[in-house]
Write a protein that holds these residues in place. Structure first.
Motif, PDB file in Angstrom:
ATOM      1  N   ASP A   1      13.090  12.695 -14.193  1.00 36.73           N
ATOM      2  CA  ASP A   1      14.393  12.198 -13.690  1.00 36.73           C
ATOM      3  C   ASP A   1      14.488  12.350 -12.173  1.00 36.73           C
ATOM      4  O   ASP A   1      14.970  11.452 -11.472  1.00 36.73           O
ATOM      5  CB  ASP A   1      15.550  12.980 -14.338  1.00 36.73           C
ATOM      6  N   GLU A   2      14.024  13.503 -11.676  1.00 34.57           N
ATOM      7  CA  GLU A   2      14.067  13.729 -10.212  1.00 34.57           C
ATOM      8  C   GLU A   2      13.168  12.717  -9.492  1.00 34.57           C
ATOM      9  O   GLU A   2      13.537  12.191  -8.434  1.00 34.57           O
ATOM     10  CB  GLU A   2      13.608  15.153  -9.883  1.00 34.57           C
ATOM     11  N   ALA A   3      11.996  12.481 -10.068  1.00 34.77           N
ATOM     12  CA  ALA A   3      11.067  11.520  -9.447  1.00 34.77           C
ATOM     13  C   ALA A   3      11.679  10.122  -9.442  1.00 34.77           C
ATOM     14  O   ALA A   3      11.584   9.387  -8.444  1.00 34.77           O
ATOM     15  CB  ALA A   3       9.734  11.523 -10.184  1.00 34.77           C
ATOM     16  N   HIS A   4      12.338   9.788 -10.544  1.00 35.38           N
ATOM     17  CA  HIS A   4      12.971   8.474 -10.644  1.00 35.38           C
ATOM     18  C   HIS A   4      14.084   8.342  -9.582  1.00 35.38           C
ATOM     19  O   HIS A   4      14.189   7.326  -8.898  1.00 35.38           O
ATOM     20  CB  HIS A   4      13.528   8.283 -12.060  1.00 35.38           C
ATOM     21  N   ALA A   5      14.866   9.419  -9.454  1.00 35.22           N
ATOM     22  CA  ALA A   5      15.961   9.394  -8.462  1.00 35.22           C
ATOM     23  C   ALA A   5      15.398   9.279  -7.045  1.00 35.22           C
ATOM     24  O   ALA A   5      15.911   8.515  -6.215  1.00 35.22           O
ATOM     25  CB  ALA A   5      16.813  10.656  -8.598  1.00 35.22           C
ATOM     26  N   ALA A   6      14.318  10.031  -6.765  1.00 39.42           N
ATOM     27  CA  ALA A   6      13.715   9.979  -5.423  1.00 39.42           C
ATOM     28  C   ALA A   6      13.162   8.579  -5.156  1.00 39.42           C
ATOM     29  O   ALA A   6      13.360   8.021  -4.064  1.00 39.42           O
ATOM     30  CB  ALA A   6      12.619  11.029  -5.300  1.00 39.42           C
ATOM     31  N   ALA A   7      12.484   8.009  -6.170  1.00 38.89           N
ATOM     32  CA  ALA A   7      11.912   6.660  -5.993  1.00 38.89           C
ATOM     33  C   ALA A   7      13.016   5.641  -5.736  1.00 38.89           C
ATOM     34  O   ALA A   7      12.841   4.711  -4.941  1.00 38.89           O
ATOM     35  CB  ALA A   7      11.085   6.277  -7.225  1.00 38.89           C
ATOM     36  N   SER A   8      14.176   5.845  -6.379  1.00 41.96           N
ATOM     37  CA  SER A   8      15.252   4.861  -6.186  1.00 41.96           C
ATOM     38  C   SER A   8      15.931   5.022  -4.815  1.00 41.96           C
ATOM     39  O   SER A   8      16.681   4.156  -4.389  1.00 41.96           O
ATOM     40  CB  SER A   8      16.268   4.924  -7.327  1.00 41.96           C
TER      41      SER A   8
ATOM     42  N   LYS B   1       0.836  -1.195   0.000  1.00 37.29           N
ATOM     43  CA  LYS B   1       0.000   0.000   0.000  1.00 37.29           C
ATOM     44  C   LYS B   1       0.881   1.259   0.000  1.00 37.29           C
ATOM     45  O   LYS B   1       0.627   2.220  -0.734  1.00 37.29           O
ATOM     46  CB  LYS B   1      -0.900  -0.029   1.253  1.00 37.29           C
ATOM     47  N   ALA B   2       1.924   1.228   0.824  1.00 33.44           N
ATOM     48  CA  ALA B   2       2.845   2.380   0.896  1.00 33.44           C
ATOM     49  C   ALA B   2       3.538   2.586  -0.446  1.00 33.44           C
ATOM     50  O   ALA B   2       3.643   3.708  -0.946  1.00 33.44           O
ATOM     51  CB  ALA B   2       3.883   2.157   2.002  1.00 33.44           C
ATOM     52  N   ARG B   3       3.971   1.488  -1.046  1.00 31.05           N
ATOM     53  CA  ARG B   3       4.647   1.574  -2.337  1.00 31.05           C
ATOM     54  C   ARG B   3       3.710   2.182  -3.385  1.00 31.05           C
ATOM     55  O   ARG B   3       4.098   3.043  -4.169  1.00 31.05           O
ATOM     56  CB  ARG B   3       5.083   0.160  -2.774  1.00 31.05           C
ATOM     57  N   GLY B   4       2.455   1.738  -3.355  1.00 31.39           N
ATOM     58  CA  GLY B   4       1.448   2.266  -4.295  1.00 31.39           C
ATOM     59  C   GLY B   4       1.244   3.761  -4.088  1.00 31.39           C
ATOM     60  O   GLY B   4       1.163   4.537  -5.052  1.00 31.39           O
ATOM     61  N   TYR B   5       1.180   4.180  -2.815  1.00 29.45           N
ATOM     62  CA  TYR B   5       1.008   5.607  -2.496  1.00 29.45           C
ATOM     63  C   TYR B   5       2.209   6.405  -3.016  1.00 29.45           C
ATOM     64  O   TYR B   5       2.040   7.451  -3.646  1.00 29.45           O
ATOM     65  CB  TYR B   5       0.853   5.758  -0.979  1.00 29.45           C
ATOM     66  N   HIS B   6       3.423   5.878  -2.810  1.00 29.04           N
ATOM     67  CA  HIS B   6       4.632   6.596  -3.253  1.00 29.04           C
ATOM     68  C   HIS B   6       4.641   6.735  -4.774  1.00 29.04           C
ATOM     69  O   HIS B   6       4.906   7.815  -5.304  1.00 29.04           O
ATOM     70  CB  HIS B   6       5.894   5.844  -2.786  1.00 29.04           C
ATOM     71  N   THR B   7       4.325   5.643  -5.463  1.00 31.70           N
ATOM     72  CA  THR B   7       4.332   5.669  -6.937  1.00 31.70           C
ATOM     73  C   THR B   7       3.340   6.708  -7.451  1.00 31.70           C
ATOM     74  O   THR B   7       3.647   7.508  -8.330  1.00 31.70           O
ATOM     75  CB  THR B   7       3.951   4.257  -7.480  1.00 31.70           C
ATOM     76  N   LYS B   8       2.152   6.703  -6.847  1.00 33.83           N
ATOM     77  CA  LYS B   8       1.105   7.637  -7.260  1.00 33.83           C
ATOM     78  C   LYS B   8       1.530   9.090  -6.998  1.00 33.83           C
ATOM     79  O   LYS B   8       1.339   9.974  -7.842  1.00 33.83           O
ATOM     80  CB  LYS B   8      -0.179   7.304  -6.474  1.00 33.83           C
ATOM     81  N   GLN B   9       2.138   9.319  -5.848  1.00 28.19           N
ATOM     82  CA  GLN B   9       2.550  10.688  -5.512  1.00 28.19           C
ATOM     83  C   GLN B   9       3.644  11.182  -6.443  1.00 28.19           C
ATOM     84  O   GLN B   9       3.607  12.331  -6.882  1.00 28.19           O
ATOM     85  CB  GLN B   9       3.027  10.765  -4.046  1.00 28.19           C
ATOM     86  N   PHE B  10       4.609  10.322  -6.775  1.00 30.66           N
ATOM     87  CA  PHE B  10       5.673  10.763  -7.694  1.00 30.66           C
ATOM     88  C   PHE B  10       5.064  11.097  -9.060  1.00 30.66           C
ATOM     89  O   PHE B  10       5.439  12.093  -9.687  1.00 30.66           O
ATOM     90  CB  PHE B  10       6.764   9.684  -7.821  1.00 30.66           C
ATOM     91  N   ALA B  11       4.119  10.263  -9.508  1.00 31.97           N
ATOM     92  CA  ALA B  11       3.478  10.521 -10.806  1.00 31.97           C
ATOM     93  C   ALA B  11       2.751  11.867 -10.778  1.00 31.97           C
ATOM     94  O   ALA B  11       2.825  12.659 -11.731  1.00 31.97           O
ATOM     95  CB  ALA B  11       2.516   9.380 -11.142  1.00 31.97           C
ATOM     96  N   ARG B  12       2.069  12.137  -9.663  1.00 35.19           N
ATOM     97  CA  ARG B  12       1.334  13.414  -9.531  1.00 35.19           C
ATOM     98  C   ARG B  12       2.280  14.606  -9.543  1.00 35.19           C
ATOM     99  O   ARG B  12       2.005  15.650 -10.133  1.00 35.19           O
ATOM    100  CB  ARG B  12       0.539  13.426  -8.212  1.00 35.19           C
ATOM    101  N   LEU B  13       3.415  14.443  -8.844  1.00 33.12           N
ATOM    102  CA  LEU B  13       4.385  15.548  -8.765  1.00 33.12           C
ATOM    103  C   LEU B  13       4.971  15.862 -10.137  1.00 33.12           C
ATOM    104  O   LEU B  13       5.176  17.021 -10.482  1.00 33.12           O
ATOM    105  CB  LEU B  13       5.501  15.205  -7.763  1.00 33.12           C
ATOM    106  N   VAL B  14       5.183  14.813 -10.949  1.00 35.07           N
ATOM    107  CA  VAL B  14       5.696  15.023 -12.310  1.00 35.07           C
ATOM    108  C   VAL B  14       4.608  15.684 -13.156  1.00 35.07           C
ATOM    109  O   VAL B  14       4.853  16.679 -13.853  1.00 35.07           O
ATOM    110  CB  VAL B  14       6.149  13.679 -12.938  1.00 35.07           C
ATOM    111  N   GLU B  15       3.396  15.157 -13.024  1.00 34.05           N
ATOM    112  CA  GLU B  15       2.263  15.701 -13.788  1.00 34.05           C
ATOM    113  C   GLU B  15       2.060  17.193 -13.472  1.00 34.05           C
ATOM    114  O   GLU B  15       1.803  18.000 -14.358  1.00 34.05           O
ATOM    115  CB  GLU B  15       1.028  14.893 -13.384  1.00 34.05           C
ATOM    116  N   LYS B  16       2.237  17.537 -12.183  1.00 37.71           N
ATOM    117  CA  LYS B  16       2.036  18.942 -11.781  1.00 37.71           C
ATOM    118  C   LYS B  16       3.297  19.792 -11.985  1.00 37.71           C
ATOM    119  O   LYS B  16       3.354  20.939 -11.559  1.00 37.71           O
ATOM    120  CB  LYS B  16       1.622  18.997 -10.301  1.00 37.71           C
ATOM    121  N   GLN B  17       4.307  19.160 -12.590  1.00 39.00           N
ATOM    122  CA  GLN B  17       5.591  19.809 -12.890  1.00 39.00           C
ATOM    123  C   GLN B  17       6.290  20.347 -11.628  1.00 39.00           C
ATOM    124  O   GLN B  17       6.966  21.364 -11.671  1.00 39.00           O
ATOM    125  CB  GLN B  17       5.384  20.926 -13.915  1.00 39.00           C
TER     126      GLN B  17
END
Ligand code: CAA
Length: 287
Positions: free
Chosen positions: A64-71, A43-59
């Motif tokens: 690349d930054e989202a990918h680095a943060a996720a890693s 559930k936490a992983r799903g929340y993190h993935t969704k939030q990174f996608a939203r942050l990229v979408e909202k610019q």
């Protein structure tokens, strides 16, 4: 001079723990999310993935930054596997026995200079620190607010044994996570819940006595006091069981009847209507 925190272990992958891990990774720290429940970790992983996608979408982040943060985020069932942690933040259930058991294990597991922080919202830091034995000076309260990535405050609570160095490192860590740390002393509910919970409780009394409907009580506080959400909706958001338990800690520790949970709040909790997490509390929600 002690080293700055670069790796943080967050024990508990619920709403608060997953928000703390996300924020840490977003701010450049390596964050290890730990929970004994595989379902909770998913559930936490799903929340993190969704939030990174939203942050990229909202610019707000590049891809690349989202990918680095996720890693920088990793997940596991056992905190003992993370031997190089600079800080562990406990965000497990709000139960003194659970927390003390964890802090006993933290004291045995982590390196001599690892910060041992708890995200408790009302339990005594001095009491939790007794479980850490000789490491009590490294135990500190780091009280985040929901939703963690949005809320700017970290209430920093020192227990009787907490050292100045632990406080200084915690203030630095909170700032590194983009937060504003504000100190509070180790009294039940600290400042935030000492003030917030009686307000929420009073909103329940007003509702129970029919002073206004639940919707109108909230609207009055939103429009009249500029609250981002009314106190009853906020109680649902926090979790009615959590509000109830915090009120009971305040009542027991401070010995004043004004902190006893309102019958309406108690009844909702007894019936399993716990707020957003059960889709029903004071109000109804759809997922
Ligand atoms: N994780 C990450 N970001 C989130 C989020 C979450 N769970 N929920 C909302 N956000 C972000 C949204 O993405 C949005 O970001 P942008 O501005 O970049 O678009 C922003 O927050 C605002 O969200 P929304 O537009 O969806 O909704 P909103 O404007 O109604 O705000 C709210 C939602 C931030 C929750 C706001 O209603 C609020 O501040 N409510 C009060 C919250 C509060 O008082 N929290 C403290 C509770 S007490 C506690 O936590 C401690 C305790 O011990 C009990």
């Amino acid at each position: 001079m002690s080293r700055p925190v670069k790796t943080i272990v967050v024990v508990g992958a619920g709403t608060m723990g997953s928000g703390i891990a996300l924020t840490a990774a977003q701010c450049g720290l390596r964050a290890v999310q730990v929970d004994v429940s595989a379902a909770q970790l998913d559930k936490a992983r799903g929340y993190h993935t969704k939030q990174f996608a939203r942050l990229v979408e909202k610019q707000k982040m590049t891809a690349d930054e989202a990918h680095a943060a996720a890693s920088r985020l990793s997940y596991g069932a056992d905190f003992a596997a993370v031997t190089d942690a600079d800080c562990v933040v406990e965000a497990a259930s709000e139960n003194p026995d659970v927390k003390k058991k964890l802090f006993r294990a933290f004291a045995e597991t982590f390196a001599a200079d690892t910060l041992l922080a708890t995200n408790t919202s009302s339990i005594s830091i001095t009491d939790i620190a007794t479980a850490a034995g000789a490491r009590a000076s490294q135990v500190i309260g780091m009280h985040f607010f929901n939703p963690v990535p949005v809320m700017k405050l970290v209430e920093v609570i020192r227990g009787l044994a907490t050292s100045d160095e632990t406080v200084a490192r915690t203030l630095d860590l909170a700032r590194a996570m983009g937060k504003t740390p504000v100190p509070a002393n180790d009294r039940a509910g600290f400042v935030s819940n000492r003030v917030l919970m009686p307000l929420i409780n009073e909103a329940f009394y007003a509702c129970m006595e029919g002073v206004a409907t639940a919707e109108d009580i909230d609207q009055i506080m939103v429009l009249g006091c500029n609250f981002p959400m009314g106190p009853l909706r906020l109680a649902d958001f926090i979790g009615l069981d959590v509000c109830h338990d915090i009120m009971m800690v305040l009542y027991r520790e401070l010995g004043d009847a004004k902190f006893f949970p309102c019958p309406m709040l108690r009844q909702l909790v007894t019936s399993g209507r716990l707020g957003n997490k059960t889709n029903r509390g004071v109000f109804e929600y759809s997922r």
